[in-house]
Design a protein around this motif. Structure first.
Motif, PDB file in Angstrom:
ATOM      1  N   ALA A  73      31.080 -17.241  71.535  1.00 16.64           N
ATOM      2  CA  ALA A  73      32.252 -16.430  71.872  1.00 16.64           C
ATOM      3  C   ALA A  73      32.296 -16.083  73.352  1.00 16.64           C
ATOM      4  O   ALA A  73      33.351 -15.698  73.869  1.00 16.64           O
ATOM      5  N   THR A  74      31.150 -16.196  74.051  1.00 18.63           N
ATOM      6  CA  THR A  74      31.138 -15.845  75.471  1.00 18.63           C
ATOM      7  C   THR A  74      32.090 -16.712  76.283  1.00 18.63           C
ATOM      8  O   THR A  74      32.686 -16.259  77.247  1.00 18.63           O
ATOM      9  N   GLY A  75      32.232 -17.975  75.888  1.00 16.57           N
ATOM     10  CA  GLY A  75      33.076 -18.890  76.651  1.00 16.57           C
ATOM     11  C   GLY A  75      34.559 -18.590  76.516  1.00 16.57           C
ATOM     12  O   GLY A  75      35.296 -18.552  77.498  1.00 16.57           O
ATOM     13  N   ILE A  76      35.012 -18.365  75.297  1.00 17.50           N
ATOM     14  CA  ILE A  76      36.444 -18.153  75.064  1.00 17.50           C
ATOM     15  C   ILE A  76      36.922 -16.834  75.646  1.00 17.50           C
ATOM     16  O   ILE A  76      38.124 -16.607  75.815  1.00 17.50           O
ATOM     17  N   LEU A  77      35.988 -15.933  75.981  1.00 17.16           N
ATOM     18  CA  LEU A  77      36.390 -14.666  76.599  1.00 17.16           C
ATOM     19  C   LEU A  77      36.784 -14.832  78.062  1.00 17.16           C
ATOM     20  O   LEU A  77      37.333 -13.910  78.650  1.00 17.16           O
ATOM     21  N   LEU A  78      36.515 -16.005  78.659  1.00 22.85           N
ATOM     22  CA  LEU A  78      36.942 -16.232  80.048  1.00 22.85           C
ATOM     23  C   LEU A  78      38.457 -16.176  80.209  1.00 22.85           C
ATOM     24  O   LEU A  78      38.955 -15.428  81.055  1.00 22.85           O
TER      25      LEU A  78
END
Length: 478
Positions: free
Chosen positions: A153-158
């Motif tokens: 989920a860390t990536g899609i929060l960009l």
């Protein structure tokens, strides 16, 4: 007056609002008096939020740990900050949605608004590709813990932190913290920190671009201009500024009424999807996370209703006032930014070395966003490429207000349609950006889902960006 914690809790919200107000005042002093900040485009609300973060983490938490300050004070303060961030996002969008259509000196056709939306969404897609792609890379290199759903989920929060700002980053952070089967602990703080890094890229990166790339002397010292001379404060057919009820009171009442209908609509949809447990698990968090979209849609419907009532003669005067609605939106967005940054929990970023991913993803995301918009805006906005870049880059790394801040450095009197592009683009982007919202809940479910999402985002990006670059190809100079 406050003799025990019970009585203190009664006054808690007032004290918390007092803290935010003092932070904004101190932030404004720093912004105006300290040369380093005066020459930057860093908004006062961002400076105030950073001050609040230091206050909470350096003073409040240690005092709470020592027992000098009630533990509930910090806990309730965080809850308050999260509530402010969540609700002000929707209130700000409602205020913008209720605005009466303004008469523009420079006309733009309907197709142009779709191009604006495609510029915004293609940037979202690119940021999503960077975020998910780098997360997968980290998962198969030196951060294998990212192979689980919550870590992905860390990536899609960009794109939510950069492209849509702290409000939506906060909302999706909350969604990911309750993610099934294993929640992403610290997702809310991670999303808010990503949004804060976006503000830094907008302010510092934007000034660097204008000064170094475009050779334009921009310092931000003259940012505080007087806009009332170029805005229509009122029109002849509006209600008076003050009669039996103040005009500002009417604007606030309209916004709150629309938000009330919004909450009822969301509550009804939540009850509807609860009829099926699988559907409920999939959609309920998204319904409550998209409060700003529901608010904007209902505000637009309310505006259509007002137009109908005026045409039928049932309503003889115009009640929404653009000038005051802009000011209200400015207030709630300032509160949203200072509250969202203050709400960051530093401890969450230190877990599992997640700060490494944060720095890598935000750095690559900010640099690629600048390069992409530099190439795209000079094609889409051929008559005003610098203004087009300034507004879009500021908004797609911060918020719409950051985009306006950067735009005013090169177009202080809004002689170009760049400011209007932000508004029309945001509206059409809601339609084009629907796949991203769906992928946001699908990608973090596992490695396979992330790879599929990456492929889908890449295909959509090639389609949208390819159309824009082909449609607006630069003519070769003879």
């Amino acid at each position: 007056m406050i003799q025990n914690y019970e009585s203190f809790a009664t006054w808690g919200a007032i004290i918390y609002f007092l803290i935010l107000s003092v932070l904004l005042l101190f932030g404004n002093v720093i912004r105006r008096k300290i040369p380093l900040f005066k020459k930057s485009l860093l908004p006062t609300s961002v400076i105030a939020g950073l001050l609040g973060l230091v206050l909470k983490e350096v003073i409040f938490r240690p005092l709470s740990a020592k027992g000098t300050m009630p533990t509930e004070f910090v806990t309730n303060f965080n809850n308050f900050l999260n509530l402010v961030t969540y609700h002000t996002l929707a209130l700000g969008f409602i205020a913008m949605g209720l605005k009466v259509n303004e008469k523009l000196e420079i006309k733009t056709n309907r197709a142009h608004s779709y191009y604006n939306g495609l510029v915004i969404v293609s940037t979202y897609l690119l940021q999503g590709i960077i975020g998910i792609g780098m997360t997968l890379f980290l998962a198969y290199t030196f951060m294998p813990a990212f192979k689980t759903g919550p870590g992905l989920a860390t990536g899609i929060l960009l794109p939510f932190g950069f492209g849509q700002g702290p409000g939506q980053a906060n909302n999706f952070g909350i969604i990911y913290e309750t993610f099934d089967p294993n929640g992403f602990a610290g997702a809310q703080s991670y999303g808010l920190a990503m949004a804060s890094m976006g503000f830094i890229w907008a302010a510092i990166g934007g000034v660097f671009y204008l000064n170094k790339v475009q050779k334009r002397k921009v310092t931000g010292e003259d940012f505080e201009g007087n806009l009332t001379s170029i805005q229509e404060i009122s029109s002849p057919d509006e209600i008076p500024v003050s009669e039996s009820i103040d005009k500002l009171t009417v604007q606030i009442a309209l916004i709150v009424a629309v938000y009330g209908v919004t909450l009822l609509t969301m509550f009804g949809l939540s009850k509807l999807v609860s009829l099926n447990q699988t559907t409920y698990n999939m959609l309920n968090s998204l319904i409550w996370g998209f409060n700003f979209i529901f608010g904007m849609v209902i505000a637009l419907l309310a505006k259509k209703l007002f137009v109908y009532l005026r045409k039928t003669g049932l309503m003889t005067r115009q009640y929404p006032n653009n000038f005051m609605l802009n000011r209200i939106a400015g207030v709630v967005f300032d509160l949203m930014v200072v509250a969202s940054i203050t709400a960051i929990n530093i401890e969450d970023l230190s877990q599992n070395n997640i700060w490494i991913a944060f720095l890598l993803i935000s750095t690559v995301g900010g640099g690629v966003t600048m390069f992409y918009l530099h190439q795209l805006t000079k094609r889409v906005y051929k008559e005003y490429p610098l203004e087009g870049f300034s507004g879009m880059y500021g908004m797609l790394t911060g918020t719409a207000s950051t985009g306006i801040a950067l735009l005013r450095e090169v177009d202080p009197y809004y002689k170009t349609p760049a400011a209007t592009d932000l508004v029309t683009g945001t509206t059409t982007a809601i339609l084009f950006g629907l796949p991203i919202l769906l992928i946001a809940s699908y990608a973090p479910q596992g490695i396979l889902q992330s790879i599929i999402s990456l492929v889908i985002l890449t295909i959509l990006f090639i389609a949208f960006a390819g159309f824009l670059f082909k449609k607006h190809a630069l003519k070769k100079k003879v």
